[in-house]
Structure formats: C-alpha cells, structure tokens
Design an enzyme around this catalytic site. Structure first.
Site, PDB file in Angstrom:
ATOM      1  N   SER A  48       6.704   8.287  -1.085  1.00 18.93           N
ATOM      2  CA  SER A  48       6.651   6.840  -0.896  1.00 18.93           C
ATOM      3  C   SER A  48       7.936   6.245  -1.462  1.00 18.93           C
ATOM      4  O   SER A  48       8.746   6.954  -2.069  1.00 18.93           O
ATOM      5  CB  SER A  48       5.450   6.270  -1.640  1.00 18.93           C
ATOM      6  OG  SER A  48       5.658   6.460  -3.035  1.00 18.93           O
ATOM      7  N   ASP A  80       7.353   8.307   3.248  1.00 23.10           N
ATOM      8  CA  ASP A  80       6.026   7.707   3.328  1.00 23.10           C
ATOM      9  C   ASP A  80       6.101   6.197   3.023  1.00 23.10           C
ATOM     10  O   ASP A  80       6.971   5.759   2.268  1.00 23.10           O
ATOM     11  CB  ASP A  80       5.117   8.437   2.317  1.00 23.10           C
ATOM     12  CG  ASP A  80       3.662   8.391   2.703  1.00 23.10           C
ATOM     13  OD1 ASP A  80       3.350   7.978   3.835  1.00 23.10           O
ATOM     14  OD2 ASP A  80       2.822   8.788   1.868  1.00 23.10           O
ATOM     15  N   HIS A  81       5.191   5.440   3.589  1.00 18.60           N
ATOM     16  CA  HIS A  81       5.047   3.986   3.345  1.00 18.60           C
ATOM     17  C   HIS A  81       6.343   3.260   3.006  1.00 18.60           C
ATOM     18  O   HIS A  81       6.596   2.883   1.864  1.00 18.60           O
ATOM     19  CB  HIS A  81       3.986   3.728   2.281  1.00 18.60           C
ATOM     20  CG  HIS A  81       2.637   4.179   2.739  1.00 18.60           C
ATOM     21  ND1 HIS A  81       1.946   3.543   3.744  1.00 18.60           N
ATOM     22  CD2 HIS A  81       1.886   5.255   2.392  1.00 18.60           C
ATOM     23  CE1 HIS A  81       0.805   4.187   3.969  1.00 18.60           C
ATOM     24  NE2 HIS A  81       0.758   5.236   3.179  1.00 18.60           N
ATOM     25  N   ASP A 102       5.717   0.894   7.444  1.00 21.57           N
ATOM     26  CA  ASP A 102       4.411   0.275   7.165  1.00 21.57           C
ATOM     27  C   ASP A 102       4.490  -1.225   6.945  1.00 21.57           C
ATOM     28  O   ASP A 102       4.778  -1.684   5.843  1.00 21.57           O
ATOM     29  CB  ASP A 102       3.783   0.965   5.944  1.00 21.57           C
ATOM     30  CG  ASP A 102       2.404   0.403   5.618  1.00 21.57           C
ATOM     31  OD1 ASP A 102       1.903  -0.447   6.380  1.00 21.57           O
ATOM     32  OD2 ASP A 102       1.834   0.833   4.601  1.00 21.57           O
ATOM     33  N   GLU A 134       1.886   1.699  11.339  1.00 24.11           N
ATOM     34  CA  GLU A 134       0.601   1.549  10.652  1.00 24.11           C
ATOM     35  C   GLU A 134      -0.119   0.293  11.115  1.00 24.11           C
ATOM     36  O   GLU A 134       0.486  -0.785  11.161  1.00 24.11           O
ATOM     37  CB  GLU A 134       0.837   1.447   9.136  1.00 24.11           C
ATOM     38  CG  GLU A 134       1.887   2.391   8.578  1.00 24.11           C
ATOM     39  CD  GLU A 134       1.412   3.823   8.466  1.00 24.11           C
ATOM     40  OE1 GLU A 134       1.860   4.657   9.278  1.00 24.11           O
ATOM     41  OE2 GLU A 134       0.581   4.102   7.577  1.00 24.11           O
ATOM     42  N   GLY A 216      -4.734   8.766   3.165  1.00 26.24           N
ATOM     43  CA  GLY A 216      -5.809   8.682   2.173  1.00 26.24           C
ATOM     44  C   GLY A 216      -6.877   9.744   2.356  1.00 26.24           C
ATOM     45  O   GLY A 216      -8.064   9.483   2.206  1.00 26.24           O
ATOM     46  N   GLY A 217      -6.451  10.984   2.656  1.00 22.28           N
ATOM     47  CA  GLY A 217      -7.416  12.062   2.899  1.00 22.28           C
ATOM     48  C   GLY A 217      -8.125  12.563   1.638  1.00 22.28           C
ATOM     49  O   GLY A 217      -9.175  13.201   1.739  1.00 22.28           O
ATOM     50  N   ASN A 239      -2.732  12.947  -1.405  1.00 22.93           N
ATOM     51  CA  ASN A 239      -1.887  12.617  -2.551  1.00 22.93           C
ATOM     52  C   ASN A 239      -2.695  12.611  -3.853  1.00 22.93           C
ATOM     53  O   ASN A 239      -2.428  13.412  -4.755  1.00 22.93           O
ATOM     54  CB  ASN A 239      -1.194  11.259  -2.326  1.00 22.93           C
ATOM     55  CG  ASN A 239      -0.127  10.957  -3.377  1.00 22.93           C
ATOM     56  OD1 ASN A 239       0.056  11.697  -4.330  1.00 22.93           O
ATOM     57  ND2 ASN A 239       0.599   9.862  -3.206  1.00 22.93           N
ATOM     58  N   THR A 240      -3.715  11.766  -3.934  1.00 20.54           N
ATOM     59  CA  THR A 240      -4.428  11.594  -5.218  1.00 20.54           C
ATOM     60  C   THR A 240      -5.008  12.906  -5.741  1.00 20.54           C
ATOM     61  O   THR A 240      -4.954  13.178  -6.946  1.00 20.54           O
ATOM     62  CB  THR A 240      -5.543  10.537  -5.067  1.00 20.54           C
ATOM     63  OG1 THR A 240      -5.000   9.407  -4.371  1.00 20.54           O
ATOM     64  CG2 THR A 240      -6.054  10.080  -6.431  1.00 20.54           C
TER      65      THR A 240
HETATM   66 ZN   LIG Z   1      -0.691   6.605   2.963  1.00 19.68          ZN
END
Ligand SMILES: [Zn+2]
Length: 295
Positions: A48, A80-81, A102, A134, A216-217, A239-240
């Site tokens: 990101s 990303d983003h 995004d 997005e 956000g998988g 990611n998380t």
């Molecule tokens: Zn994302």
C-alpha cells in the site's frame, strides 16, 4: 517468463486464483517467496502507499525483480491502494507490474472519470502494466477492528461493475461482495469467519467480463473462498493474517532468545510463522474449484 496478464489468464482457465500478500519488510517478503517456491505457484506481493513509504518504491521494485531474475520465478509486484495519480506514476516508473488505483471513496462518476485518466496515464508509461479499479465500500485498514463495518450498504452491483469496466478500461476490477479489510478480534481467535456473496460475484463476473480481485481475504471462511474462485475471483488479497503471524512469530523469537541481539537469530520464527499462513492460503487458492468439489 510469463507476464502477469498471461498468468491470470492461465489461472482463470484452470479455475484457480493467484495469491496476493502484503509485505512491508524483509521477513514478510522472504516468507511469501519461500512459500510460493515450495508450492511452485506464481505469487503477487503488494505494498500500500504506507507500506511503500516504509520500504521505498524503487528499492522494493529492485528487490522483487532480483528474486524473479535470479530464481527464474513468477513473483510479481503490485502497488496496492494507490489514491493519487502521482503515486501511481511513481510505481509505474519504478517497474511495478500492476497498480490498484483506488478512488472508491468518491462518487461513482468521479471515480470513473479519474480512473479512466489514470489508466491512460499509467499505460503511457508502461503499456504492459495492469491497472485495477475499485468500486463499493469494503472499509479501510488491514488491522484488528473492534466492530464490523456495515457491509450491505457498500455492495457492488453487476450493472455498476459493467459500467465502470467499460468506461474506464481497467484490466482488473475489485468490487464489494461481502469482503472487508482487516479482521475482528473474534476472527483472529478463529471464533468467527467472514462470508462472501457468491451469487453477487458470479453476477459481476458475467456482466463485467474482466479479472476480479477479492480484497480483505483475511479471516474468510475457506469454503466461501473456494466458491468465490469458482464464481470468477482471480486474485485474493491477504494482509491482516500475515501481520498477526508476523507479530506472534516475532514475540516467539524474542522470548525464546532472551538477551539475543542478532536480528538473523531472532527473526527466523517470524519468517516461519508468516510462511505457514501464506502456504496454507496458497494451497487453498491452488485447489480452486476442484478442491471445492472434493471438500
Ligand atoms: Zn485491499
């Protein structure tokens, strides 16, 4: 070496998805690369704007390129983003393979107008760069949240997806299909899971006829991910889950080596913890619709 576009086409034909894993240090990059090599599947690493700020845009591009060349392995790099054209241009010039542009927080027609301009500007720098757009609202922040956002409000529709893709010329679309960024504490503890709107994914795929990313998988039910791939998801972002494993692994490394100050003696448990998560997600994505039938 195949291009990212070819690999996405190949994955789509085989009914599998490509894993996208966010990185912001060498521990995460080493873990993602090691897991992908072990399973021999192509992989995307993403950063990101905040993650790029920490690592360095040109520095991470050089690092990933050196892995790809030395090991002749399909590892690709995604910005990303990205919320401004200037940041997108910076990544395209540095040699990123794809850029997530995004502007989903803006009204849809403004998102369409500026994303179309970005597609043109970024492809003028590198015609083979893939641009992802997005739509919808999936929340922000790949971290641990105390309460879940109102998912229903920001869901994308097939009509909106088709209009957006046709008007902007994006290569990849990221819609809101029940997914959200970050994880609830109960998801980290494995007590609850995210669920996806599979019918909506299938409808968007039919209408938009484009590669589709699931953001956000982390914390999503395995069976829902298998069904989502069968319904047309091509890229899945995690990611998380990696961040949680990174922290646990680091704490483990520190507590099992009290008094140690040598980073390469402390950090291996962190690499191993992240590698385990990446490996288990990649095995699931690689199984695709075949695994869904078997499970
Ligand atoms: Zn994302």
């Amino acid at each position: 070496m195949h291009s990212l576009r070819n690999l996405l086409q190949e994955a789509q034909g085989n009914g599998v998805a490509i894993g996208h894993f966010n990185i912001s240090d060498l521990v995460l990059l080493k873990a993602v690369f090691a897991a992908a090599r072990e399973l021999n599947v192509p992989v995307l690493v993403g950063l990101s704007e905040g993650e790029r700020e920490f690592v360095g845009v040109r520095q991470i591009a050089a690092f990933v390129r050196s892995l790809r060349e030395e090991f002749d392995f399909p590892i690709f790099l995604n910005a990303d983003h990205t919320h401004s054209l200037a940041k997108g241009v910076e990544a395209a010039k540095a040699g990123f393979d794809s850029i997530v542009f995004d502007l989903s927080a803006l009204p849809i027609e403004e998102n369409v107008r500026q994303t179309k301009q970005a597609v043109e500007a970024l492809k003028a720098i590198n015609p083979s760069v893939l641009v992802e757009g997005e739509i919808g609202d999936i929340g922000t922040g790949s971290e641990i949240h105390e309460s879940s956002p109102d998912v229903v409000k920001g869901l994308s529709t097939p009509g909106e997806a088709k209009h957006f893709v046709e008007s902007t010329g994006v290569d990849i679309l990221a819609p809101a299909v029940g997914n959200t960024h970050g994880m609830l504490r109960s998801m980290v503890q494995g007590e609850t899971k995210k669920h996806l709107d599979i019918e909506r994914i299938a409808g968007i795929k039919r209408a938009a006829q484009v590669f589709i990313t699931l953001h956000g998988g982390s914390g999503t039910d395995d069976e829902d991910l298998r069904k989502a791939i069968a319904a047309g998801i091509n890229i899945i972002h995690i990611n998380t889950e990696l961040r949680v494993a990174w922290r646990h692994g680091l704490e483990h490394g520190l507590s099992t080596h009290p008094g140690e100050v040598v980073p390469y003696k402390i950090l291996p448990p962190a690499v191993e913890a992240v590698k385990q998560v990446v490996g288990s997600r990649l095995r699931l994505f690689k199984g695709g619709r075949h695994a869904a039938q078997g499970a």
